[in-house]
Design a protein around this motif. Sequence first.
Motif, PDB file in Angstrom:
ATOM      1  N   LEU A  63       0.865  -1.182   0.000  1.00 31.02           N
ATOM      2  CA  LEU A  63       0.000   0.000   0.000  1.00 31.02           C
ATOM      3  C   LEU A  63       0.900   1.230   0.000  1.00 31.02           C
ATOM      4  CD1 LEU A  63      -2.768  -0.863   2.634  1.00 31.02           C
ATOM      5  CD2 LEU A  63      -3.075  -0.666   0.146  1.00 31.02           C
ATOM      6  N   GLY A  64       0.463   2.300  -0.682  1.00 28.08           N
ATOM      7  CA  GLY A  64       1.275   3.508  -0.710  1.00 28.08           C
ATOM      8  C   GLY A  64       0.458   4.753  -0.997  1.00 28.08           C
ATOM      9  N   ILE A  65       0.948   5.875  -0.483  1.00 26.15           N
ATOM     10  CA  ILE A  65       0.350   7.190  -0.732  1.00 26.15           C
ATOM     11  C   ILE A  65       1.479   8.140  -1.106  1.00 26.15           C
ATOM     12  CG2 ILE A  65      -0.953   9.116   0.242  1.00 26.15           C
ATOM     13  CD1 ILE A  65      -2.272   7.197   2.160  1.00 26.15           C
ATOM     14  N   ASP A  66       1.255   8.925  -2.168  1.00 21.78           N
ATOM     15  CA  ASP A  66       2.270   9.864  -2.632  1.00 21.78           C
ATOM     16  C   ASP A  66       1.641  11.237  -2.866  1.00 21.78           C
ATOM     17  OD1 ASP A  66       4.774   8.060  -3.389  1.00 21.78           O
ATOM     18  OD2 ASP A  66       2.979   7.016  -4.063  1.00 21.78           O
ATOM     19  N   ARG A  67       2.445  12.264  -2.603  1.00 19.87           N
ATOM     20  CA  ARG A  67       2.038  13.655  -2.847  1.00 19.87           C
ATOM     21  C   ARG A  67       3.204  14.372  -3.519  1.00 19.87           C
ATOM     22  NH1 ARG A  67      -2.348  17.333  -3.040  1.00 19.87           N
ATOM     23  NH2 ARG A  67      -1.654  19.380  -2.296  1.00 19.87           N
ATOM     24  N   ASN A  68       2.959  14.929  -4.709  1.00 20.74           N
ATOM     25  CA  ASN A  68       4.023  15.586  -5.463  1.00 20.74           C
ATOM     26  C   ASN A  68       3.566  16.959  -5.943  1.00 20.74           C
ATOM     27  OD1 ASN A  68       6.243  13.357  -6.051  1.00 20.74           O
ATOM     28  ND2 ASN A  68       4.237  12.374  -6.252  1.00 20.74           N
ATOM     29  N   THR A 113       2.213  21.391 -11.464  1.00 18.23           N
ATOM     30  CA  THR A 113       1.435  20.167 -11.333  1.00 18.23           C
ATOM     31  C   THR A 113       1.409  19.740  -9.869  1.00 18.23           C
ATOM     32  OG1 THR A 113       2.081  19.431 -13.558  1.00 18.23           O
ATOM     33  CG2 THR A 113       1.210  17.767 -12.051  1.00 18.23           C
ATOM     34  N   THR A 114       0.208  19.486  -9.369  1.00 17.92           N
ATOM     35  CA  THR A 114       0.021  18.953  -8.024  1.00 17.92           C
ATOM     36  C   THR A 114      -0.659  17.600  -8.150  1.00 17.92           C
ATOM     37  OG1 THR A 114      -0.210  21.181  -7.109  1.00 17.92           O
ATOM     38  CG2 THR A 114      -0.975  19.352  -5.754  1.00 17.92           C
ATOM     39  N   SER A 115      -0.043  16.575  -7.598  1.00 15.93           N
ATOM     40  CA  SER A 115      -0.557  15.222  -7.780  1.00 15.93           C
ATOM     41  C   SER A 115      -0.622  14.497  -6.448  1.00 15.93           C
ATOM     42  CB  SER A 115       0.336  14.443  -8.759  1.00 15.93           C
ATOM     43  OG  SER A 115      -0.108  13.106  -8.887  1.00 15.93           O
ATOM     44  N   THR A 116      -1.733  13.814  -6.225  1.00 17.75           N
ATOM     45  CA  THR A 116      -1.914  12.948  -5.061  1.00 17.75           C
ATOM     46  C   THR A 116      -2.355  11.584  -5.554  1.00 17.75           C
ATOM     47  OG1 THR A 116      -2.592  14.836  -3.690  1.00 17.75           O
ATOM     48  CG2 THR A 116      -3.105  12.632  -2.863  1.00 17.75           C
ATOM     49  N   SER A 117      -1.662  10.545  -5.127  1.00 17.49           N
ATOM     50  CA  SER A 117      -1.980   9.210  -5.632  1.00 17.49           C
ATOM     51  C   SER A 117      -1.951   8.184  -4.510  1.00 17.49           C
ATOM     52  CB  SER A 117      -1.006   8.804  -6.742  1.00 17.49           C
ATOM     53  OG  SER A 117       0.312   8.712  -6.238  1.00 17.49           O
ATOM     54  N   ALA A 118      -2.719   7.126  -4.723  1.00 18.70           N
ATOM     55  CA  ALA A 118      -2.739   5.980  -3.817  1.00 18.70           C
ATOM     56  C   ALA A 118      -2.565   4.724  -4.656  1.00 18.70           C
ATOM     57  CB  ALA A 118      -4.045   5.930  -3.029  1.00 18.70           C
ATOM     58  N   ASN A 119      -1.774   3.797  -4.169  1.00 15.71           N
ATOM     59  CA  ASN A 119      -1.527   2.583  -4.933  1.00 15.71           C
ATOM     60  C   ASN A 119      -1.587   1.364  -4.025  1.00 15.71           C
ATOM     61  OD1 ASN A 119       1.470   1.894  -4.071  1.00 15.71           O
ATOM     62  ND2 ASN A 119       1.413   4.102  -4.494  1.00 15.71           N
ATOM     63  N   ALA A 120      -1.944   0.243  -4.634  1.00 16.16           N
ATOM     64  CA  ALA A 120      -2.000  -1.023  -3.925  1.00 16.16           C
ATOM     65  C   ALA A 120      -1.586  -2.126  -4.883  1.00 16.16           C
ATOM     66  CB  ALA A 120      -3.404  -1.289  -3.389  1.00 16.16           C
ATOM     67  N   ASP A 121      -0.942  -3.148  -4.375  1.00 19.29           N
ATOM     68  CA  ASP A 121      -0.543  -4.264  -5.220  1.00 19.29           C
ATOM     69  C   ASP A 121      -0.473  -5.537  -4.404  1.00 19.29           C
ATOM     70  OD1 ASP A 121       2.527  -5.110  -4.671  1.00 19.29           O
ATOM     71  OD2 ASP A 121       2.282  -2.962  -4.313  1.00 19.29           O
ATOM     72  N   VAL A 122      -0.553  -6.660  -5.121  1.00 22.72           N
ATOM     73  CA  VAL A 122      -0.426  -7.973  -4.504  1.00 22.72           C
ATOM     74  C   VAL A 122       0.482  -8.811  -5.387  1.00 22.72           C
ATOM     75  CG1 VAL A 122      -2.538  -8.780  -5.644  1.00 22.72           C
ATOM     76  CG2 VAL A 122      -1.653 -10.002  -3.637  1.00 22.72           C
ATOM     77  N   GLU A 123       1.366  -9.588  -4.769  1.00 17.88           N
ATOM     78  CA  GLU A 123       2.301 -10.433  -5.505  1.00 17.88           C
ATOM     79  C   GLU A 123       2.269 -11.844  -4.944  1.00 17.88           C
ATOM     80  OE1 GLU A 123       6.151  -8.687  -5.251  1.00 17.88           O
ATOM     81  OE2 GLU A 123       5.661  -6.978  -6.532  1.00 17.88           O
ATOM     82  N   TRP A 124       2.328 -12.820  -5.868  1.00 15.94           N
ATOM     83  CA  TRP A 124       2.382 -14.234  -5.486  1.00 15.94           C
ATOM     84  C   TRP A 124       3.664 -14.824  -6.036  1.00 15.94           C
ATOM     85  CZ3 TRP A 124       1.638 -18.551  -9.025  1.00 15.94           C
ATOM     86  CH2 TRP A 124       1.681 -19.799  -8.375  1.00 15.94           C
ATOM     87  N   THR A 125       4.451 -15.453  -5.189  1.00 15.52           N
ATOM     88  CA  THR A 125       5.717 -16.056  -5.594  1.00 15.52           C
ATOM     89  C   THR A 125       5.739 -17.521  -5.177  1.00 15.52           C
ATOM     90  OG1 THR A 125       6.874 -13.945  -5.266  1.00 15.52           O
ATOM     91  CG2 THR A 125       8.227 -15.916  -5.420  1.00 15.52           C
ATOM     92  N   HIS A 126       6.141 -18.371  -6.135  1.00 15.33           N
ATOM     93  CA  HIS A 126       6.257 -19.800  -5.806  1.00 15.33           C
ATOM     94  C   HIS A 126       7.462 -20.380  -6.526  1.00 15.33           C
ATOM     95  CE1 HIS A 126       4.368 -23.359  -3.983  1.00 15.33           C
ATOM     96  NE2 HIS A 126       4.972 -24.030  -4.967  1.00 15.33           N
ATOM     97  N   ARG A 127       8.113 -21.333  -5.876  1.00 15.91           N
ATOM     98  CA  ARG A 127       9.311 -21.965  -6.415  1.00 15.91           C
ATOM     99  C   ARG A 127       9.097 -23.464  -6.563  1.00 15.91           C
ATOM    100  NH1 ARG A 127      10.670 -17.808  -3.183  1.00 15.91           N
ATOM    101  NH2 ARG A 127      10.200 -19.056  -1.312  1.00 15.91           N
ATOM    102  N   TRP A 128       9.467 -23.972  -7.732  1.00 15.72           N
ATOM    103  CA  TRP A 128       9.470 -25.412  -7.994  1.00 15.72           C
ATOM    104  C   TRP A 128      10.914 -25.797  -8.312  1.00 15.72           C
ATOM    105  CZ3 TRP A 128       5.721 -22.147  -9.860  1.00 15.72           C
ATOM    106  CH2 TRP A 128       4.405 -22.421  -9.477  1.00 15.72           C
ATOM    107  N   GLY A 129      11.635 -26.252  -7.325  1.00 19.59           N
ATOM    108  CA  GLY A 129      13.035 -26.579  -7.542  1.00 19.59           C
ATOM    109  C   GLY A 129      13.834 -25.330  -7.893  1.00 19.59           C
TER     110      GLY A 129
END
Length: 220
Positions: free
Chosen positions: A86-91, A120-136
């Motif tokens: 999760l993230g919030i940015d203000r530029n 320029t004035t910018s306000t943003s919110a971001n979200a992400d999900v990651e799945w990692t799996h290893r087979w050998g």
Amino acid sequence: LFGNMGATYTKKFDHEGHNLRIFANGTYNMGDQNRLFIRNYNHTTLYSDPFDQKKYYAEESDGASVSLNARYNRPYSKQGEMSYGLGIDRNISGVSYMPTYTLADGSDSIDILRQYYERTTSTSANADVEWTHRWGNFTLELGMGVNVANRSLSDTAMGASVYSFLASDTNLTYVTFSPSIHTSYRTEKLHNFYLNYTLRQSNPSASQLSTRRNYSEDGY
């Protein structure tokens, strides 16, 4: 002038990769650039030829940003884990450019064809999900992120609203997505092979949305 300040906090819940990380960062920059251009066409007294020119360029820029991000990593086995961000940015950023002619009589005249001001004035919110799996020796990572940004744009020439080149509605909202897939394979002899794909999207700037024509030097 440029400054950067940041801090990171990590909470470890165990020694297997279960943790929470929080990042805070802020930047500030300010700069001036001034140039004097003199063209003496016949190398005689300035202004003795119609092509003679004396011009002063003054450019000022400033900007500031602050961001707060958090990432939670939770392994579900020795072969894989889930990660959430999760993230919030203000530029805020701005630049002004004012070229000025010195005329033959010694007076100054602003080059209104090339002067501009952008903020320029910018306000943003971001979200992400990651799945990692290893087979050998093979690893697969899938991710999906979303960013919601609100931007306020202005390109009114310095102190003169009559020179505004943006539409009246300059408060814009963008929703962008960033899917990704990353694969890697390591051989027994420790050779590594990677195949990665990530989609990135950028939002238009004030200059890209403006109807103002950008004139190069001596181009009309």
